[in-house]
Design a protein around this motif. Structure first.
Motif, PDB file in Angstrom:
ATOM      1  N   UNK A  53       0.824  -1.206   0.000  1.00  0.00           N
ATOM      2  CA  UNK A  53       0.000   0.000   0.000  1.00  0.00           C
ATOM      3  C   UNK A  53       0.861   1.260   0.000  1.00  0.00           C
ATOM      4  N   UNK A  54       1.902   1.265   0.815  1.00  0.00           N
ATOM      5  CA  UNK A  54       2.807   2.420   0.864  1.00  0.00           C
ATOM      6  C   UNK A  54       3.525   2.597  -0.475  1.00  0.00           C
ATOM      7  N   UNK A  55       3.979   1.491  -1.055  1.00  0.00           N
ATOM      8  CA  UNK A  55       4.670   1.547  -2.339  1.00  0.00           C
ATOM      9  C   UNK A  55       3.740   2.058  -3.440  1.00  0.00           C
ATOM     10  N   UNK A  56       2.480   1.662  -3.381  1.00  0.00           N
ATOM     11  CA  UNK A  56       1.500   2.146  -4.366  1.00  0.00           C
ATOM     12  C   UNK A  56       1.347   3.655  -4.281  1.00  0.00           C
ATOM     13  N   UNK A  57       1.321   4.188  -3.061  1.00  0.00           N
ATOM     14  CA  UNK A  57       1.192   5.638  -2.899  1.00  0.00           C
ATOM     15  C   UNK A  57       2.420   6.361  -3.462  1.00  0.00           C
ATOM     16  N   UNK A  63       4.373   8.844 -10.548  1.00  0.00           N
ATOM     17  CA  UNK A  63       3.713   8.882 -11.852  1.00  0.00           C
ATOM     18  C   UNK A  63       3.087  10.256 -12.083  1.00  0.00           C
ATOM     19  N   UNK A  64       2.432  10.788 -11.081  1.00  0.00           N
ATOM     20  CA  UNK A  64       1.814  12.106 -11.196  1.00  0.00           C
ATOM     21  C   UNK A  64       2.855  13.183 -11.485  1.00  0.00           C
ATOM     22  N   UNK A  65       3.968  13.130 -10.786  1.00  0.00           N
ATOM     23  CA  UNK A  65       5.051  14.093 -11.021  1.00  0.00           C
ATOM     24  C   UNK A  65       5.594  13.946 -12.442  1.00  0.00           C
ATOM     25  N   UNK A  66       5.853  12.717 -12.859  1.00  0.00           N
ATOM     26  CA  UNK A  66       6.430  12.491 -14.190  1.00  0.00           C
ATOM     27  C   UNK A  66       5.495  12.962 -15.294  1.00  0.00           C
ATOM     28  N   UNK A  67       4.226  12.561 -15.217  1.00  0.00           N
ATOM     29  CA  UNK A  67       3.269  12.846 -16.294  1.00  0.00           C
ATOM     30  C   UNK A  67       2.766  14.289 -16.238  1.00  0.00           C
ATOM     31  N   UNK A  69       3.717  16.862 -13.932  1.00  0.00           N
ATOM     32  CA  UNK A  69       4.684  17.894 -13.564  1.00  0.00           C
ATOM     33  C   UNK A  69       5.843  18.035 -14.523  1.00  0.00           C
ATOM     34  N   UNK A  70       6.279  16.922 -15.096  1.00  0.00           N
ATOM     35  CA  UNK A  70       7.467  16.937 -15.946  1.00  0.00           C
ATOM     36  C   UNK A  70       7.166  16.694 -17.419  1.00  0.00           C
ATOM     37  N   UNK A  71       5.898  16.485 -17.743  1.00  0.00           N
ATOM     38  CA  UNK A  71       5.516  16.329 -19.142  1.00  0.00           C
ATOM     39  C   UNK A  71       5.967  15.035 -19.796  1.00  0.00           C
ATOM     40  N   UNK A  72       6.250  14.018 -18.990  1.00  0.00           N
ATOM     41  CA  UNK A  72       6.653  12.718 -19.544  1.00  0.00           C
ATOM     42  C   UNK A  72       5.449  12.037 -20.179  1.00  0.00           C
ATOM     43  N   UNK A  73       5.734  11.098 -21.021  1.00  0.00           N
ATOM     44  CA  UNK A  73       4.710  10.248 -21.627  1.00  0.00           C
ATOM     45  C   UNK A  73       5.118   8.802 -21.374  1.00  0.00           C
ATOM     46  N   UNK A  74       4.141   7.923 -21.431  1.00  0.00           N
ATOM     47  CA  UNK A  74       4.468   6.502 -21.302  1.00  0.00           C
ATOM     48  C   UNK A  74       5.170   6.047 -22.567  1.00  0.00           C
ATOM     49  N   UNK A  79       1.249   1.390 -20.307  1.00  0.00           N
ATOM     50  CA  UNK A  79       0.143   2.232 -19.849  1.00  0.00           C
ATOM     51  C   UNK A  79       0.339   2.544 -18.360  1.00  0.00           C
ATOM     52  N   UNK A  80      -0.589   3.297 -17.825  1.00  0.00           N
ATOM     53  CA  UNK A  80      -0.515   3.736 -16.428  1.00  0.00           C
ATOM     54  C   UNK A  80      -0.348   2.555 -15.471  1.00  0.00           C
ATOM     55  N   UNK A  81      -1.184   1.559 -15.622  1.00  0.00           N
ATOM     56  CA  UNK A  81      -1.145   0.405 -14.710  1.00  0.00           C
ATOM     57  C   UNK A  81       0.196  -0.326 -14.785  1.00  0.00           C
ATOM     58  N   UNK A  82       0.730  -0.477 -15.979  1.00  0.00           N
ATOM     59  CA  UNK A  82       2.015  -1.166 -16.141  1.00  0.00           C
ATOM     60  C   UNK A  82       3.154  -0.357 -15.531  1.00  0.00           C
ATOM     61  N   UNK A  83       3.116   0.948 -15.727  1.00  0.00           N
ATOM     62  CA  UNK A  83       4.158   1.803 -15.156  1.00  0.00           C
ATOM     63  C   UNK A  83       4.154   1.717 -13.633  1.00  0.00           C
ATOM     64  N   UNK A  84       2.954   1.790 -13.047  1.00  0.00           N
ATOM     65  CA  UNK A  84       2.848   1.689 -11.593  1.00  0.00           C
ATOM     66  C   UNK A  84       3.287   0.320 -11.089  1.00  0.00           C
TER      67      UNK A  84
END
Length: 114
Positions: A53-57, A63-67, A69-74, A79-84
């Protein structure tokens, strides 16, 4: 494994993000060799579910910062689930280092200028 260097955007962005999140307090050069259980979220006494649970947070924040805040793309095919999932796998493994997490991040995200 990605080489831990300031010329790799994944390494640099991961370090600045973890530093801003107060997950680590070491300088860039020393941070690549830190183990996951050296990060502040990692509770040695937590059971596997709590640690997950902590790791998920943490992964979701990154992911939020990368996508956003920093304009990254997968990367293509990621996709989102795979990256997480990739980050969570590393974050919950105390034998993995920050440089291993950077390698996973590099495989999942395309950062500006890459």
């Amino acid at each position: 494994m990605a080489i831990w260097t300031t010329t790799n955007r994944a390494c640099k962005t991961l370090w600045t993000s973890l530093y801003s999140m107060q997950q680590l307090v070491t300088n860039f050069d020393d941070s690549g060799a830190l183990y996951m259980n050296d990060l502040t979220f990692y509770n040695q006494l937590a059971d596997a579910d709590q640690l997950s649970d902590e790791a998920k947070m943490v992964a979701d924040q990154l992911d939020n910062i990368f996508i956003n805040g920093r304009g990254a793309q997968y990367e293509p095919g990621v996709d989102h689930a795979q990256a997480l999932s990739g980050m969570i796998t590393i974050l919950t493994d105390k034998t993995k280092q920050v440089q291993d997490l950077a390698s996973q991040v590099d495989a999942s995200y395309k950062f500006w200028g890459e």
